[in-house]
Each structure stands twice: as structure tokens, then as C-alpha cells.
Design an enzyme around this catalytic site. Structure first.
Site, PDB file in Angstrom:
ATOM      1  CB  SER A  36      -0.953  -0.041   1.197  1.00 14.03           C
ATOM      2  OG  SER A  36      -1.960   0.922   1.075  1.00 14.03           O
ATOM      3  CG  ASP A  92      -6.357  -3.034  -3.787  1.00 18.99           C
ATOM      4  OD1 ASP A  92      -7.128  -2.287  -3.153  1.00 18.99           O
ATOM      5  OD2 ASP A  92      -5.128  -3.068  -3.585  1.00 18.99           O
TER       6      ASP A  92
END
Length: 714
Positions: A561, A644
Site C-alpha cells: 500500500s 483491490d
């Protein structure tokens, strides 16, 4: 130590290890990369023209993108399938993952509830028992919600009387959840279903007749990529359809803002917490008899976290005028009365405050390791809680009627162990310790402090075998995050343990951008100061090489991330420093991240390309835009997932395509695109093992150090 390989397996794996240890690494044949069309898109940012040749990969619904994903995955799978020790890694990871995992029990109504996983279950099961320690019964098994274990519990909350459980079911790793309700008396689901919920669970009203939640309107375009706007707060009454839910709060003037509801336990007050992004909040409030919300704690230049309401006073933690946070209380009938209860600690971060049995429990962070202090409601210290070990603690929270609570403690070499804490006596006793398939005495964790580029001392945890030698030849995996006030504290990771078992060194650096040392530490790594984070990580790599922990030929870097951004930026800035780069679900296109799903919420951390000053410093480090044609980049395995909807996979798609285009060396550049998975939360055990297998197989192959059998490694 138990033996987990058959005698035949030990002989065969041992033979492979002996051959491989002579550096006879299998040569992997890399298929040609797919021919990725380069478009002619060019954007103009304040007079700077920026090409975006892979803009078409942002369309996650197009046939062209789907074909590209399939072709890239085929190249990656072919490469990984040729690594001779890939299956051996999978087997050992499966063994290390396969131990019973149990959560701390908590009481709701007449039952004690806890999560349990027998070892390799894809999702942990919610059990309940009449008393801690007695045999439990299955209450809710998420593994039955889907055939492949890809539906997970994203959140769960019980009504005050314990009559109902509301849980958020997330499918395939998406941040979108459906809130469902179970009647605890019968164990059967009710008809209640709440959809289009994101960044929210159910917050029960004190009367247990319904709950508050935050939701968006149904997307009109791409479910997993469309920008989310106009979050609203609703109240749902049990037994009624979602269409009948009552709108509690909305703010049409601020479409890009988060909102959460929080009712006081006595039912007298309702609060709305608002945020423009991932930091900085505002608190609104009203009496239960009122309709209009008023501002209690104005935003958004500080953070506020509500704790409890007692005698008409709101207890809250804040970094307002307190970089390390303080606990305050404000009179809800006369907000001018706002006083400190637990003052800011000079050195240690106040991570949060829990309540149980008439006490306050302050959780501190000292050099990224937890401490707990017990106070009364006037801020008088009752005792410093003596923890059984150094590590990360969770669970010092409960009900005002409690006389005991259960908490967990974990670190890099020990999975979560559960302890019972007597609130009156202040004594911890062991409740449950996991049985693991390794000898923890073989490993140790040290903490070092190294200087960054500007001289700031950065802490780093280094986990390794006790027999490690500082000869510069050890495989090393450096992990970091550095952002969003997220603290990197000790935690157990079976995959990292496997790496250390192999003689590897696993390092976690506490970079600026987190809040390990308070809000000042966070602000030193955000916005215009973001380069500090990359400098901290690069300095960690240089420290490990200079100290002969490893060498640049044996060093890999990893992060997910915001940590994927970290790896991408550091790979681009110092490609000479590492052998392997492993960015996971990374924010890699810094000029367009805010245009997808909830990416706009990160603008308070990064800034955006829509602001001329912010564009200037973002563009300088954006990984996608700083790749150079002909540069020799390290071996890179980009990892993402098709569901995602937090950091959309287009970031990874475009970065991988550009890196393949620019690569001037021989090191492979691959992308692994997981199906029916998201940003990471709720990922099934089977997929976690698969992902770790491929990541470490790629790592070992590209540092020239083969995986050895467990016996040979010991």
C-alpha cells in the site's frame, strides 16, 4: 523440536540443498513480456507535460485490460514454476501457518465469544462459551459464506444486551461490505441486509433496537474503481428494510468527506466524527432529543478519538497541542469546560485509551513497543501494568461491570499469546499459549537506531537466528511503511519466520510518517516532507550493508500500500542498492491516485497534482513517472489483486508495464495479479500462503541463495 518431514523427504530435499549450495542455481528462462500498447495520452500540469502511455490500463472492465492481465500472469507463472524449490517453500509455509490461533474472549450477554482457527482454515471462526476455558460451540463460521473462503468478516459488533450480532461481510477482499445480523438466541440470521457500506461497520444504539452505519449511493460506473462521494450516516431499525432507514447526517457541501456516528452508552448523546481524509477530524454532537448537530471540537487541524461519556463529560484523546497525544474531557452541557485528564507524555506516544471495570487503560508506545498504565477517571495512576513480555498488546477494553479482561501479546518470534488480567489486583496470568512448529529459542530480535540522511535517528527491529554471523553474506529482507500515522510494532509473521529460519535477516524500520514518536514524527514524513520517508528507508539499507548484516547482492525490500509506494520510490531513486524489490498493492501513480474510489482521502497525507505546489514535490518522487529508459533495475515482482478497490490495480499495472519498457538490465520484471482478492484484509489463508510462496521463491532465486530443507537450515 518436532520433525515435520518424512525421512524420504529429508533425504531428497537435503540432496537438492547440497547441490544448490554449490551455487548451481537453476537458470530460469524468462518468456518475452507481453507487447503492451503505448498510447499518446499527455497531461499538462501547470505547464509541465506528462506522458501517460498506459492510461488504457486504468479501465478494469475492458477486454484489452483483461487480456493484458492474463498474458502478464502467464509470463509470471511460467517463471515461478521453473524455480525448483517453490514447492518446498510452500510446504514449509503450510507447516508454519498450521497452528491453532485463538483470540481473546469477550463477554456479550450471557456468552463469551472468541475467534478460533484450527490452523489452515481460510477464515477464523467465531465461537462462544458460557465461561472462558470451557469447550466452545461454533456461532458463526465465515468459511461457509463462500466455497473458496473469499468472503470474510470485515467487522463485527454486538448489541449492548448481547441479543444481536451485526457483521460486515466483505467479498473477494473488496472494501465494499454487506452488513448482516444474527439473532444470538437462535443463532439464525435475520432478514436485515445493508448494502453499499464502505469504511464502516454497525454502531449499535444503546437500546439494542438498531444501529448506525455509513454508506454511499450505489455506484453508477465501475464498482471497484469509481470515485466514492457523499458518504451519509443512517440509522437502521432491526426488522425493517434498508429502504426504511433513517438519514441521520449528510453534508452535500463536502462530497469528499468521511462520517461516522457514535452514540453515548447512556443514550443521551449522539456524536458525528468527520474527516477530510486519513488524518484531521472534527466532532459534532447533539442531545438525543435534538435534531440539529452542533460543532463540539472543530476540525481539521488535529485528531480526536472518542473514548466514553461519563457524568455528562466526553473523554477523548487528541494531539491538539500535544504531539504525543493526551486524554481530555469536555463538559457537553458547557463545552467551555475542557480539561486534561492524562497529560501528554514527554517521550511516549499515547496510542489509545480503553475502559473496563471503572478504570481507564492508557496504551503507550515506547520505541515502538507497548506499555499499559491503569488510571481512574480523574487521571490518577493506579498502576503500571506489568506485561509478561516485550511486544505489541491488544485488548485492554471492556465493560464497566467487568472484574477481569483478556488481552493478547505478540512479537516477531512469538504468535499472539492470551493473558487474563485481574482489574483489582493488577495481575496477569497465562490463559492460552499457541503451540507452534518451530523453536523460538533459536531466534532473537534486536532494536538498533541508525542515522537518516539528515541525521535523525531511526529505530529498526532486526530479527535473525542467534547463530548469525556478520559477514555480509546473509539474505536480508527490509520492510517499511512510513505514513498515515500507522505504527510498525512487533508482530508474528509465519512467512518472515521461514525466511529467518533459512538464515535470512528480517528487518522492520520505523520510518517517519508513522506516529511512533507522535504527530511530529508523522508530519516529518508527509506532504512536502515525504522524501524523508524514502531517505529513512534508503539509510536503513545502507546501514545494514555497512554493518555487514548483508550486501546489496543479498538485499530485498518489501512494503504494501503506502509501503508499496515506498518500495517503488526507493527502487527508482537507488536501483543500485538492492537485488530484489517487492512492491505490494502500491500507490505508484501519484498524479492520479485521488481519482479512484477513496483515493481522495489520502490528499491530506500526500497532497494532489491539482495543487501547483503539491504537484511539484509529488512529481519528483512518483514511482511511475521517474522510471528511466535503459536504467538497470533490480529484479522486481509487483503484486496486486483484481478486487483491490482501495489502491486500484491500475497503479501496479501501469508501473509494471513502464518498468518492463524501461528495464535496461537482465533482472526480471514481473507482475502477480491475484484473482478474487483485494487490498489484503480478509485474504484467505490459502491465498496468503500462495502469495508468500511466490514472493519468497522469487526472492531466493534472485539473490542467488537457494531455499534449503528445514533440517539443512537448522
Amino acid at each position: 523440536m518436532k520433525h515435520f518431514l518424512s525421512s524420504e523427504g529429508i533425504v531428497l530435499l537435503g540432496a537438492v540443498a547440497v547441490l544448490s549450495s554449490c551455487n548451481h542455481m537453476t537458470q530460469i528462462k524468462l518468456q518475452p513480456y507481453p507487447e503492451t500498447e503505448r498510447g499518446e495520452v499527455v497531461d499538462n500540469y501547470f505547464g509541465t507535460e506528462v506522458a501517460d502511455p498506459y492510461r488504457w490500463l486504468e479501465d478494469d472492465r475492458s477486454e484489452a485490460t483483461a487480456a493484458w492481465v492474463e498474458a502478464e500472469n502467464a509470463v509470471t507463472e511460467d517463471y515461478l514454476a521453473q524455480i525448483p524449490f517453490r514447492n518446498a517453500i510452500r510446504k514449509r509455509l503450510t507447516q508454519l501457518w498450521n497452528y491453532p490461533k485463538e483470540g481473546a474472549p469477550s463477554k456479550h450477554g450471557n456468552w463469551w465469544y472468541y475467534y478460533y482457527n484450527d490452523g489452515l482454515q481460510n477464515q477464523s471462526v467465531l465461537y462462544r462459551t458460557k465461561a472462558p476455558g470451557e469447550a466452545g460451540e461454533v456461532f458463526l463460521d465465515p468459511n461457509t459464506l463462500s466455497e473458496d473462503g473469499t468472503v470474510a468478516l470485515a467487522a463485527a459488533s454486538f448489541s449492548k444486551d448481547g441479543r444481536y450480532l451485526a457483521y460486515a461481510a466483505a467479498a473477494s477482499g473488496s472494501d465494499w461490505v454487506e452488513i448482516r445480523v444474527v439473532d444470538t438466541a437462535t443463532g439464525q440470521p435475520t432478514e436485515d441486509r445493508i448494502n453499499w457500506v464502505k469504511n464502516s461497520g454497525a454502531q449499535w444504539a444503546p437500546d439494542s433496537e438498531g444501529f448506525y452505519y455509513s454508506a454511499y449511493d450505489a455506484p453508477k460506473g465501475g464498482v471497484y474503481s469509481e470515485q466514492n462521494q457523499y458518504q451519509k450516516i443512517y440509522y437502521h431499525r432491526i426488522g425493517t428494510p434498508q429502504s426504511a432507514d433513517r438519514l441521520i447526517y449528510e453534508d452535500p457541501a463536502h462530497p469528499l468527506r468521511y462520517f461516522w456516528a457514535w452514540p453515548s452508552e447512556d443514550g443521551e448523546w449522539l456524536f458525528v466524527l468527520a474527516s477530510d481524509g486519513t488524518s484531521g477530524t472534527e466532532v459534532l454532537f447533539r442531545k438525543s432529543s435534538e435534531k440539529r448537530f452542533r460543532t463540539l471540537l472543530p476540525g481539521f487541524d488535529a485528531d480526536y478519538g472518542v473514548v466514553t461519556v461519563r457524568n455528562g463529560q466526553l473523554y477523548y484523546v487528541t494531539n491538539r497541542d500535544a504531539s504525543n497525544y493526551a486524554l481530555r474531557r469536555i463538559d457537553l452541557n458547557d463545552p467551555s469546560k475542557d480539561e486534561v485528564v492524562i497529560p501528554e507524555h514527554e517521550r511516549n506516544l499515547l496510542e489509545g485509551v480503553g475502559t473496563a471495570g471503572g478504570y481507564l487503560f492508557a496504551q503507550y508506545l515506547e520505541n515502538a513497543q507497548n506499555q499499559i498504565a491503569q488510571y481512574d477517571y480523574d487521571g490518577r495512576l493506579v498502576r503500571e501494568v506489568a506485561l509478561p513480555a516485550i511486544g505489541t498488546v491488544g485488548g485492554f477494553d471492556g465493560e464497566k461491570e467487568d472484574t477481569e479482561l483478556y488481552y493478547t501479546l505478540t512479537n516477531y518470534t512469538s504468535p499472539a499469546t492470551i493473558y487474563r488480567y485481574d482489574l483489582s489486583a493488577g495481575v496477569s496470568t497465562l490463559y492460552k499459549a499457541p503451540e507452534v512448529r518451530f523453536d523460538p529459542e533459536r531466534y532473537t530480535t534486536e532494536q538498533v537506531f541508525y542515522p537518516s540522511k539528515d541525521g535523525t535517528l531511526i529505530p529498526m527491529f532486526i530479527t535473525h537466528r542467534r547463530d548469525m554471523r556478520l559477514d555480509g553474506q546473509n539474505p536480508c529482507l527490509l520492510y517499511g511503511y512510513g505514513g498515515f500515522q500507522i505504527n510498525m510494532t512487533p508482530g508474528f509473521n509465519p512467512a518472515a519466520l521461514m525466511f529467518v529460519e533459512q538464515g535470512g535477516i528480517y528487518c522492520v524500520a520505523n520510518l517517519r510518517g508513522g506516529s511512533e514518536y507522535g504527530e511530529a514524527w508523522h508530519r516529518a514524513g508527509m506532504l512536502v516532507n515525504k522524501q524523508n520517508v524514502f531517505d529513512d528507508f534508503i539509510a536503513a539499507a545502507e546501514y545494514l550493508i555497512a554493518g555487514k548484516y548483508t550486501s546489496k547482492e543479498r538485499l530485498a525490500i518489501n512494503g504494501g500500500s503506502n509501503g508499496g509506494l515506498l518500495v517503488g520510490a526507493c527502487e527508482v531513486q537507488r536501483p543500485d542498492l538492492y537485488a530484489v524489490c517487492l512492491p505490494q498493492v502500491g500507490v505508484l501513480d501519484m498524479l492520479r491516485y485521488h481519482k479512484f474510489t477513496i483515493g481522495w482521502g489520502w490528499a491530506v497525507e500526500y497532497g494532489t497534482s491539482e495543487d501547483e505546489e503539491q504537484f511539484g514535490y509529488i512529481y519528483k518522487y512518483s514511482p511511475l513517472h521517474n522510471l528511466k529508459e535503459g536504467e538497470k533495475y533490480p529484479a522486481t515482482l509487483v503484486m496486486t489483486a483484481d478486487h483491490d478497490d482501495r489502491v486500484v490495480p491500475a497503479h501496479s499495472f501501469k508501473f509494471a508495464a513502464q518498468l518492463q519498457h524501461c528495464q535496461g538490465g537482465d533482472a526480471p520484471v514481473l507482475i502477480r495479479i491475484e484473482s478474487k482478492a483485494g487490498h489484503g484484509a480478509g485474504k484467505p489463508t490459502s491465498k496468503r500462503i500462495d502469495e508468500a510462496t511466490d514472493m519468497y521463491a522469487f526472492l531466493f532465486q534472485n539473490i542467488g541463495v537457494p531455499y534449503r530443507s528445514v533440517t539443512d537450515a537448522e
